[in-house]
Design an enzyme around this catalytic site. Structure first.
Site, short mmCIF file in Angstrom:
data_model
loop_
_atom_site.label_atom_id
_atom_site.label_comp_id
_atom_site.label_asym_id
_atom_site.label_seq_id
_atom_site.Cartn_x
_atom_site.Cartn_y
_atom_site.Cartn_z
N GLU A 124 -7.23 0.69 -4.46
CA GLU A 124 -7.24 0.61 -3.01
C GLU A 124 -8.58 0.13 -2.43
O GLU A 124 -8.59 -0.77 -1.59
CB GLU A 124 -6.83 1.96 -2.41
CG GLU A 124 -5.34 2.20 -2.58
CD GLU A 124 -4.92 3.65 -2.50
OE1 GLU A 124 -5.76 4.49 -2.13
OE2 GLU A 124 -3.78 3.96 -2.83
N ASP A 127 0.88 -1.17 0.00
CA ASP A 127 0.00 0.00 0.00
C ASP A 127 0.92 1.22 0.00
O ASP A 127 1.50 1.56 1.02
CB ASP A 127 -0.89 -0.02 1.25
CG ASP A 127 -1.69 1.28 1.43
OD1 ASP A 127 -1.65 2.14 0.52
OD2 ASP A 127 -2.34 1.42 2.47
N LYS A 146 2.93 11.29 -3.56
CA LYS A 146 1.91 10.59 -4.34
C LYS A 146 0.97 11.56 -5.05
O LYS A 146 0.43 11.25 -6.11
CB LYS A 146 1.12 9.69 -3.39
CG LYS A 146 0.16 8.73 -4.07
CD LYS A 146 -0.44 7.83 -3.00
CE LYS A 146 -1.56 6.97 -3.52
NZ LYS A 146 -2.10 6.13 -2.44
N ASP A 187 -13.34 5.24 0.90
CA ASP A 187 -11.91 5.23 1.22
C ASP A 187 -11.35 6.65 1.15
O ASP A 187 -11.07 7.16 0.07
CB ASP A 187 -11.20 4.29 0.21
CG ASP A 187 -9.69 4.25 0.40
OD1 ASP A 187 -9.18 4.88 1.35
OD2 ASP A 187 -9.01 3.58 -0.39
#
Lengths: 225, 623
Positions: free
Chosen positions: B188, B21, B90, B210
């Protein structure tokens, strides 16, 4: 893309329909068409395979969607390329090709409009509709009026009328569907007249659906921005 | 002795595939041990700890000289070494400088425009987001190797469901650069659902909400007997917990600016300190109704403030409201009402906040499920998918979809969709197009991704040309365009002239700032030299540009002597000499300045030459 040798290889694979490319045993059931029941190897996709047969179903306009889903899961579980990720090669390539076909077939069969269209095309590829798609005249003129002068009340009124027209059209399609399926059930081929009638209904049905989308777009333009 | 050794070998996996992850704030690694073998039992993943001994590995990279340092050690330098420390990378991955205009002012490190992807300045060195992400992944790889005791070369990495193709390709490239073969990029929320569904009693239709550090995703899935079918997915790749920190920090900053007359956001170190203090306030407020903030300002004064949960929620509410639309769209795409769902699963650190839980409850009209571990569930799911791909878990299967529509540009700058979003993969689509100009012999195939009508509002993935079309009136040629996406989500596009059979095809590898050759080159370079290489490349680029200017100027000297005053000619000659001198060094600003000066000194000459060209061409026409 290596074209020549692979294509030749595929051609030889396709020479023995109904038997497994790997172990040569005869295919069993609707799952066996996709993956060999004995050795688990995915089979190459043949041109012109029937969508309904892929799921072990008879060609019908109305189907059991729960059964379709169960079959889709059952076959995917054995056929999906993720099952062959560690193996690769021909197995992976064949599973990808076949899974692509299965995904597309599931998408078509699950959707009533697309399913009817596909089956109609199978039964009568060249049939022309019994009449030109004719939107109810009053509905069409109301739509033009609405575009000239779009107000909330008129739009609401139009939506209601469209809804009623659509419900009536759906009812007619369902009746035809039952009629056609009853004929298919007895094994006889539906006559050209009935098929042409269905084609006309499907065309005007899709005209109504696109009108519905246009109304949504008009609504957005009027009341959101 | 012998039996012991056999047992330890049995527990060792010669070639493990790990799940990663790669988070905006923290990263985790997980793995399903082969020893859990009894085939019918659930195959549970374990979270591996880092070399620092923690399961959460901060996605922060700092530099000690040329050496990247990742994790808690780097996070501790977030303030003291603010300008050398990169976090939330990211959010930059797979993006260009223009995509990030709104963000540049909110980060303590500097963003620079570069060809394709944005560049990050760390001290004197320049990096791409791919390189920084690779440094994080390399640390994760080393941690996994330390934990498992064997080399690790293969991984499944998760990305936000709403990442576009260039963001996914950038993630793959970072994996490769870190020495990992990335077997699959998975979404994810989907990964989270795999871990959630390990408990086979959990079946039916679920929504995964999420909210991560930098991205928001929502996915609707159907879980049935080990099949995980994604029905729809949506999200916002520029919305996350970071934005909540930023909202607190900005409120505090404007108060400080009012009191002191100096905006603390102008100082990178203060900015980093404010963001960190704000993050702590946010975390504290998820447990208690009040939190204190205390920051020592550069003047020596101390800024102190108490934050109530109410105050924070007022700031946070408009940000969290942005999660509503994607949720409703996903439900609509799946053809469902909220009452059809049997569970709403919350994933991601920020979902610990009571306000986030309330927002989710309000959107879906039901009490959300907070029972899964919000930090670990995604990595655990990645490990389960790795286990499936390794061929060990034959009970589970993920049926995934494309998150964004794919199509090509057609006449009038509009996008024509071939594969709509939420289509199951692998997938194929074919459509026939034609020309719109008479005797057109070639067509440009411009591959696009996105939901908007206009080309300019969507993402450009690739372009190629189909040539050799026979001369015919517009509308006559038939060109079949086909799109093929495999289970890995890799897109192949082909265009075929149906009349001649002439075909062109490409595998779409969008520009994430580095070409394949560039990545290869970096792989060849030793680990320690990757950073120096980037700097070297930058120097080389600047030098090449400057040399081009120099050569052009030197060629024009005779004309300059003919057309310009003595003073002007002298200025040009001095500028040339200065640039030559600057090119002897590796000093980028010096070279750039000398090059600009030379350019400036030749402006007049260029104007005169241009006029000359124009008048001589007029003469020719008249004669």
């Amino acid at each position: 893309m290596q074209k020549g040798p692979v294509a030749a290889d595929r051609a030889s694979q396709l020479n023995t329909p109904g038997t497994c490319v790997a172990c040569g045993l005869a295919a069993q059931g609707y799952v066996g068409v996709h993956v060999c029941h004995a050795c688990g190897v995915p089979q190459p996709l043949r041109p012109g395979e029937d969508l309904f047969a892929s799921f072990g179903l008879e060609q019908r306009f109305a189907i059991d969607s729960g059964l379709l889903e169960r079959r889709f899961y059952e076959i995917s579980r054995l056929l999906h390329p993720d099952r062959f990720a560690a193996i690769g090669g021909d197995a992976r390539r064949n599973s990808t090709e076949r899974m692509t076909f299965l995904n597309d077939g599931y998408r078509i069969l699950k959707n009533a409009e697309k399913r009817r269209e596909w089956l109609l095309n199978q039964l009568a590829p060249a049939a022309s509709p019994s009449s030109a798609p004719r939107p109810p005249q009053d509905l069409a003129s109301a739509w033009f009026d609405l575009q000239d002068d779009a107000n909330e009340a008129a739009l609401k009124d139009f939506e209601t009328r469209l809804q009623i027209t659509q419900n009536q059209a759906h009812e007619r399609i369902r009746t035809l569907e039952r009629e056609l399926d009853a004929l298919l059930e007895t094994g006889s081929k539906p006559g050209p007249e009935l098929l042409a009638k269905m084609k006309a209904e499907l065309l005007s049905g899709s005209y109504l659906s696109s009108l519905e989308r246009d109304v949504e777009r008009l609504k957005k333009r009027l009341f959101i921005t | 002795m012998l039996s012991l050794q056999i047992e330890s070998n049995a527990n060792r996996d010669a070639s493990p595939i790990i799940g990663i992850d790669l988070g905006t704030t923290n990263s985790l690694i997980a793995y399903v041990p082969p020893s859990a073998v009894a085939p019918d039992t659930e195959r549970h993943p374990v979270i591996l700890t880092s070399r620092e001994g923690d399961s959460l590995i901060p996605s922060v990279v700092t530099f000690e000289g040329d050496r990247p340092v990742v994790g808690h050690a780097a996070k501790r330098k977030k303030i003291s070494g603010a300008q050398d420390t990169v976090f939330s990378v990211k959010r930059l991955l797979g993006r260009g400088f223009d995509d990030l205009k709104g963000m540049a002012g909110t980060l303590p490190y500097r963003l620079l425009p570069g060809e394709g992807a944005v560049r990050i300045q760390v001290g004197q060195r320049i990096y791409t987001a791919v390189e920084i992400s690779a440094a994080i992944l390399r640390e994760l790889k080393l941690s996994a190797e330390a934990a498992l005791g064997v080399p690790v070369t293969r991984a499944v990495i998760t990305v936000p469901a709403y990442f576009n193709d260039s963001q996914r390709q950038a993630t793959r490239a970072a994996g490769r650069l870190a020495g990992l073969d990335v077997l699959r990029i998975i979404n994810e929320p989907t990964a989270a659902s795999l871990a959630y569904g390990l408990d086979r009693k959990r079946q039916g239709l679920i929504a995964v909400y999420d909210l991560g550090g930098g991205t928001f995703d929502v996915s609707i899935l159907k879980l049935q007997d080990g099949i995980f079918e994604v029905l729809a997915t949506n999200g916002d790749s520029m919305l996350g917990g970071d934005d909540l920190d930023l909202a607190i920090a900005q409120a505090a900053a404007s108060e400080i600016a009012e009191q002191t007359g100096k905006d603390p956001f102008d100082d990178p170190q203060m900015r980093a300190e404010l963001l960190l203090a704000s993050e702590n306030v946010k975390i504290a407020l998820s447990e208690s109704p009040e939190a204190r903030m205390s920051i020592s300002l550069s003047s020596g004064r101390i800024y102190q403030r108490k934050w109530s949960r109410d105050e924070f929620e007022k700031l946070a509410l408009p940000i969290l409201e942005r999660t509503r639309e994607p949720c409703l769209q996903a439900l609509a795409d799946a053809g469902l009402k909220d009452s059809d769902l049997s569970d709403v699963v919350l994933v991601g650190g920020p979902t610990r906040l009571p306000l986030v839980q309330r927002t989710a409850r309000e959107i879906f009209g039901r009490e959300p499920n907070t029972s899964v571990h919000p930090d670990q569930v995604v990595a655990a799911g990645a490990a389960i998918q790795a286990d499936i791909l390794a061929g060990r878990n034959k009970d589970f299967l993920l049926l995934d979809v494309v998150p964004l529509s794919l199509g090509i540009e057609t006449y009038g700058g509009l996008m024509s969709t071939l594969i709509p979003r939420n289509t199951r993969i692998p997938a194929v689509a074919r459509e026939t197009f034609t020309t719109f100009v008479d005797n057109q012999t070639g067509v440009d195939i411009h591959v696009l991704q996105g939901e908007r009508e206009k080309v300019a509002d969507n993402r450009s993935l690739a372009r190629f040309k189909l040539k050799g079309i026979e001369r015919m009136p517009a509308g006559m040629p038939r060109i079949e365009v086909s799109f093929l996406i495999d289970a890995d989500g890799i897109l192949q596009v082909a265009a075929r002239d149906e009349r001649t059979g002439n075909e062109q095809s490409i595998e779409v590898r969008p520009s994430y700032g580095l070409t394949d050759t560039e990545v290869e080159k970096m792989l060849l370079a030793s680990l320690e030299n990757v950073e120096a290489d980037a700097e070297f490349r930058r120097v080389a680029e600047v030098k090449n540009d400057a040399k081009a200017v120099l050569i052009a100027a030197e060629k024009r000297i005779p004309e300059a002597i003919r057309l310009l005053s003595k003073d002007e000619v002298a200025t040009i000659q001095v500028s040339i000499a200065n640039l030559k001198e600057a090119l002897e060094t590796n000093d980028v600003p010096l070279i750039q300045e000398a090059s600009r000066n030379l350019n400036a000194s030749t402006v007049h000459l260029a104007e005169l030459l241009m006029k000359g060209v124009l008048s001589s061409s007029v003469d020719e026409k008249q004669s």
